[in-house]
Design an enzyme around this catalytic site. Structure first.
Site: not given
Length: 440
Positions: A272, A301, A325, A370, A397
């Site tokens: 992040q 993710y 991932e 995410d 996001c």
């Protein structure tokens, strides 16, 4: 060079992407660097006759909004430069008003793309996060291009032209203090800079070489104590596993600490950006997901395991966490970060394929996800619905992608039970949403 046409327009409402909407003779114009209500002169940057809409930049303010302030970064100020660099497109507004506009954008996207009705939902206001009151110095990850003269550079919006820079006020002070703007980067294609959000003394500079051997010369220009690594394969990245890192000074990884747990992040591995984001998002995701002992949860993710680690702690040895991932380098970090948790299974692969197999072999109680800015692929939403999982915590996001995926999930039997939005990107149009979806 032909001079671009100019117009005088009154700016209308805010739109997703950092634009205000203006109209001229029936034509819609998306205008950057303005504020709703202002009367401005604009320079058309995209005005093809056949285009559905035009684009423009503000060049002069004739009637200023009460929310306008002097831009904090000269290089990004459209009133001073024909092609201001990107990355701080809201820097000419009061910080509180930026959040008001972001709240409007989020509500509009949820209504238009998400299919939600304002009378049925109390759309949340965008919340500020702790940190500097001026919204500067929050970026712990920076990415720069290198111009033909070997200087750090950035580009203007929708432009490939590089503009050399000598500062970036949104960057963490520890990054700025390395002296990276005075280095000659000849032979380097791009430069990544990162600082541990928990240890301001630990900075990593990653050099992607355009010419073999260039990184070793560049590394010698940094002061002692700065970690420097190189990535030699042109066009790749350390995170995607298509090349390898070479440590030139110090270490090629950073150590982050979140909610008492340590995380290893190698090279360009995802983390992040805002200095407070990892702690804030991790605590909120756990609180909303409410993982219980013995449950089986998939973290999609998953990156380096930011959410997987606290989820594994919560479900205990009687439960299971599947940390999924796709990027090989980041997956390798996740394996290290979760090695002490026997209840965690770290899997690399395309999310929709791995999820299908996991849901076939295990009864999932919850899913945390995410995804990248583009959001969920249709197949992932379909696999989530097929799994029958009762609750989904979605971190996003991008408000448009989140709204579109809200419609997809609601169309497959889920309800948006909770939504909160955080201003993790001050002075930009970006925002971070956290939604909890429960199965009807």
């Amino acid at each position: 060079m032909t001079e671009s046409p100019t117009l005088t327009v009154r700016l209308g409402k805010i739109a997703h992407g950092g634009h205000t909407v203006a109209r001229h003779e029936g034509r819609v114009i998306f205008v950057r660097h303005g504020i709703p209500g202002e009367l401005v002169n604009v320079r058309l940057t995209d005005s093809a006759p056949e285009a559905k809409f035009w684009r423009a930049d503000v060049t002069e303010v004739l009637e200023a909004s009460e929310h306008r302030v002097p831009h904090f970064w000269d290089a990004a100020d459209a009133l001073k430069h024909r092609d201001p660099v990107g990355g701080a497109e809201f820097g000419h507004m009061r910080l509180e008003y930026q959040r008001e506009l972001k709240s409007q954008v989020a509500a509009e996207q949820l209504t238009r793309l998400g299919g939600l009705k304002a009378e049925d939902y109390n759309f949340p206001a965008v919340q500020g996060v702790k940190g500097s009151a001026d919204g500067l110095g929050w970026r712990t990850r920076m990415s720069y291009s290198v111009d033909a003269q070997g200087n750090l550079a950035m580009s203007a919006f929708r432009s490939n032209e590089l503009i050399s820079i000598s500062q970036m006020p949104l960057a963490h002070p520890a990054i700025e203090a390395t002296g990276l703007y005075s280095v000659d980067y000849s032979g380097i294609e791009r430069v990544e800079a990162a600082v541990s959000s928990q240890d301001d003394r630990t900075v990593l500079i990653l050099l992607a070489e355009a010419r073999d051997g260039a990184a070793a010369k560049v590394a010698k220009q940094f002061p002692e104590g700065v970690n420097v690594a190189s990535f030699s394969q042109h066009g790749g990245s350390a995170a995607d596993g298509k090349g390898s890192l070479q440590t030139l000074a110090g270490s090629a990884h950073l150590i982050e600490k979140v909610l008492g747990e340590k995380f290893r992040i190698t090279g360009e591995g995802f983390w992040q950006v805002h200095r407070e984001a990892a702690s804030l998002l991790s605590s909120r995701v756990i609180e909303l997901t409410e993982p219980a002992a013995g449950e089986q949860i998939a973290d999609l993710y998953a990156g380096a395991g930011l959410f997987s680690v606290p989820l594994a702690k919560a479900v205990g040895t009687g439960g299971r966490v599947f940390s999924i991932e796709g990027a090989p380098g980041t997956h390798a970090d996740a394996k290290k970060n979760l090695r002490d948790y026997s209840q965690a299974t770290v899997i690399r692969g395309r999310v929709e394929r791995v999820l299908r197999q996991v849901a076939h072999d295990a009864t999932l109680d919850a899913v945390v996800l995410d995804p990248p800015r583009t959001g969920l692929e249709k197949q992932v939403a379909a696999e989530l619905a097929s799994s029958g999982v009762s609750r989904i915590c979605y971190v996003s996001c991008d408000p448009a992608a989140f709204a579109r995926d809200t419609a997809r999930l609601m169309g497959r039997g889920y309800e948006l039970d909770h939504l909160e939005i955080h201003d993790l990107y001050p002075h930009t149009h970006h925002m971070e949403s956290i939604g909890l979806f429960v199965r009807r």
